[in-house]
Design a protein around this motif. Structure first.
Motif, mmCIF file in Angstrom:
data_model
loop_
_atom_site.group_PDB
_atom_site.id
_atom_site.type_symbol
_atom_site.label_atom_id
_atom_site.label_comp_id
_atom_site.label_asym_id
_atom_site.label_seq_id
_atom_site.Cartn_x
_atom_site.Cartn_y
_atom_site.Cartn_z
ATOM 1 N N ILE A 68 0.766 -1.098 -0.010
ATOM 2 C CA ILE A 68 -0.008 0.045 0.146
ATOM 3 C C ILE A 68 0.849 1.259 0.048
ATOM 4 O O ILE A 68 1.866 1.346 0.637
ATOM 5 N N ARG A 69 0.514 2.243 -0.815
ATOM 6 C CA ARG A 69 1.342 3.428 -1.005
ATOM 7 C C ARG A 69 0.283 4.603 -0.237
ATOM 8 O O ARG A 69 -0.872 4.477 -0.284
ATOM 9 N N LEU A 70 0.903 5.543 0.200
ATOM 10 C CA LEU A 70 0.087 6.830 0.895
ATOM 11 C C LEU A 70 0.413 7.862 0.071
ATOM 12 O O LEU A 70 1.621 8.325 -0.528
ATOM 13 N N SER A 71 -0.467 8.858 -0.320
ATOM 14 C CA SER A 71 -0.591 10.029 -0.680
ATOM 15 C C SER A 71 -1.065 11.116 0.178
ATOM 16 O O SER A 71 -2.299 10.858 1.003
ATOM 17 N N ARG A 72 -0.621 12.354 0.270
ATOM 18 C CA ARG A 72 -1.496 13.351 0.872
ATOM 19 C C ARG A 72 -2.588 13.764 0.256
ATOM 20 O O ARG A 72 -2.490 13.935 -1.244
ATOM 21 N N ARG A 73 -3.977 13.930 0.818
ATOM 22 C CA ARG A 73 -4.973 14.654 0.073
ATOM 23 C C ARG A 73 -4.622 15.536 -0.923
ATOM 24 O O ARG A 73 -4.139 16.717 -0.328
ATOM 25 N N ALA A 87 2.863 -0.311 5.643
ATOM 26 C CA ALA A 87 4.317 -0.160 6.038
ATOM 27 C C ALA A 87 5.032 0.514 4.878
ATOM 28 O O ALA A 87 5.042 0.210 3.875
ATOM 29 N N LEU A 88 5.694 1.428 5.279
ATOM 30 C CA LEU A 88 6.538 2.539 4.205
ATOM 31 C C LEU A 88 7.986 2.398 4.511
ATOM 32 O O LEU A 88 8.151 2.584 5.913
ATOM 33 N N ALA A 97 -5.078 6.204 0.662
ATOM 34 C CA ALA A 97 -4.324 4.922 0.581
ATOM 35 C C ALA A 97 -4.647 4.381 -0.922
ATOM 36 O O ALA A 97 -5.491 4.353 -1.237
ATOM 37 N N TRP A 98 -3.386 3.975 -1.669
ATOM 38 C CA TRP A 98 -3.727 3.443 -2.897
ATOM 39 C C TRP A 98 -2.863 2.221 -3.155
ATOM 40 O O TRP A 98 -1.671 2.003 -2.448
ATOM 41 N N PHE A 99 -3.609 1.049 -4.005
ATOM 42 C CA PHE A 99 -2.892 0.006 -4.371
ATOM 43 C C PHE A 99 -3.583 -0.467 -5.549
ATOM 44 O O PHE A 99 -4.544 -0.174 -5.948
#
Length: 387
Positions: free
Chosen positions: A306-311, A355-356, A375-377
């Motif tokens: 899973i990757r994360l990005s700020r809105r 987990a990053l 969260a994106w995948f």
């Protein structure tokens, strides 16, 4: 993005069958009961000549009982254990070309390193000159030169482990069994010893079978892993296949960490599934090779996938085009050195672990508790399993 479990560089069962064509050990429908408890229940397994095989499972799953039957310390109630095509189920331990390294090392406290290693070689028919030469070879092999006259109480834990290993190898067994051999070592020494065991196994070309409950240990050392639960094998696969393509929800939850999201399949479109996840909303997943029969499924997603990005900064994320993107708030952060683990509270109600890798020395890019994120995948990151 392609699921790593389906790429050409993954060692498959067919690849290993070519590398290790001969089953040295065949376990055929073996069972062992203690009273009403079935410790091993109709288990069948082939272990190939020259491979490093791990039996992995929780306490009480039957892996040590199986190992003791291979060594001859327990007799199966039913089934066959064949070594090189010969049924050895009734052969006494000292007559089998099998040696076992015990968890507690079982060294003789009154004997020196040299005598501990050489113990039992007389029964192998070696002369005194032959025994001395074999012991010298083993001492050099496990790097104990200069410690030959020490007694076990004068050795460190790692040195005791190497003495026990040298003694187990001294009779040149066809099969070496290791029962939780690294459990008593600290983390750094355990990792060093794992590397040493792998070096020795390759150098000698022997078949090793190790019993462990440590997933990292099994994943880093073994060519193949057999996951046991309730006296049965749940899955036998290479480490990467086991992690990336678990055969069941139980295996997925036992091996590594996952986010297990229950849901229902709404649409099957070619190789794509649309799933309504409980607490996540709509998810897109790649159709597995063996699709579940029922519409009710569990979607397993590894936290590191899973990757994360700020809105507002999630450029290129297109949920309507098949990319999974879910919004939520960072609820907790765990710093683990090389990586950070984020717990997200999703807008739909579910909790997601992410987990990053910590690629920067400072935390300038880290996400803070209370921060809103996306969260994106990909669909390939989702493993669809029967619920």
């Amino acid at each position: 993005m392609t699921n790593p479990a389906t790429t050409a560089d993954v060692a498959t069962e067919d690849d290993l069958a070519v590398a290790y064509p001969t089953p040295l050990l065949r376990i055929d429908a073996v069972s062992k009961r203690f009273g009403a408890h079935a410790a091993v229940d109709g288990l069948s397994l082939d272990i190939r000549k020259g491979e490093f095989f791990a039996l992995l499972g929780p306490s009480g799953c039957g892996k040590t009982t199986l190992l003791r039957m291979l060594a001859g310390f327990e007799t199966p109630d039913s089934g066959r254990i064949e070594l090189n095509g010969e049924d050895i189920a009734a052969v006494p331990p000292h007559q089998r070309p099998v040696n076992m390294m015990f968890q507690n090392y079982a060294l003789f406290p009154h004997l020196s390193v040299r005598d501990n290693i050489g113990f039992g070689l007389k029964n192998a028919g070696l002369t005194r000159v032959g025994i001395d030469a074999r012991v010298a070879d083993m001492i050099a092999l496990v790097k104990l030169t200069g410690l030959e006259q020490r007694k076990p109480h004068q050795l460190s834990g790692g040195q005791k482990q190497r003495v026990a290993l040298a003694r187990a190898l001294a009779r040149h067994p066809k099969l070496l069994l290791l029962d939780e051999p690294l459990a008593a070592l600290d983390k750094k020494l355990r990792e060093e010893t794992q590397t040493e065991l792998m070096r020795l196994q390759r150098q000698l070309g022997l078949t090793f079978v190790i019993v462990t409950h440590d997933q990292d240990e099994a994943m880093s050392m073994a060519d193949r892993i057999g996951v046991m639960h309730g006296g049965r094998l749940q899955q036998v696969a290479t480490p990467r296949q086991l992690y990336e393509a678990p055969a069941s929800r139980w295996v997925a939850e036992f091996v590594g960490d996952i986010n297990a999201i229950e849901g229902e399949i709404r649409v099957r479109d070619g190789h794509r599934l649309t799933i309504e996840g409980h607490g996540t909303g709509t998810l897109f997943a790649t159709l597995p090779q063996q699709p579940p029969d029922a519409l009710a499924v569990c979607v397993a997603i590894r936290p590191e996938k899973i990757r994360l990005s700020r809105r507002g900064l999630a450029a290129g994320l297109n949920h309507s085009g098949g990319m999974n993107s879910i919004e939520g708030v960072v609820d907790d952060v765990g710093y683990l050195g090389g990586r950070s683990v984020y717990k997200l509270k999703l807008d739909h109600g579910a909790t997601l672990r992410v987990a990053l890798a910590n690629t920067a020395r400072l935390d300038v890019d880290a996400y803070a508790i209370g921060e809103r994120v996306t969260a994106w995948f990909t669909p390939d990151d989702c493993v669809v399993l029967a619920r």
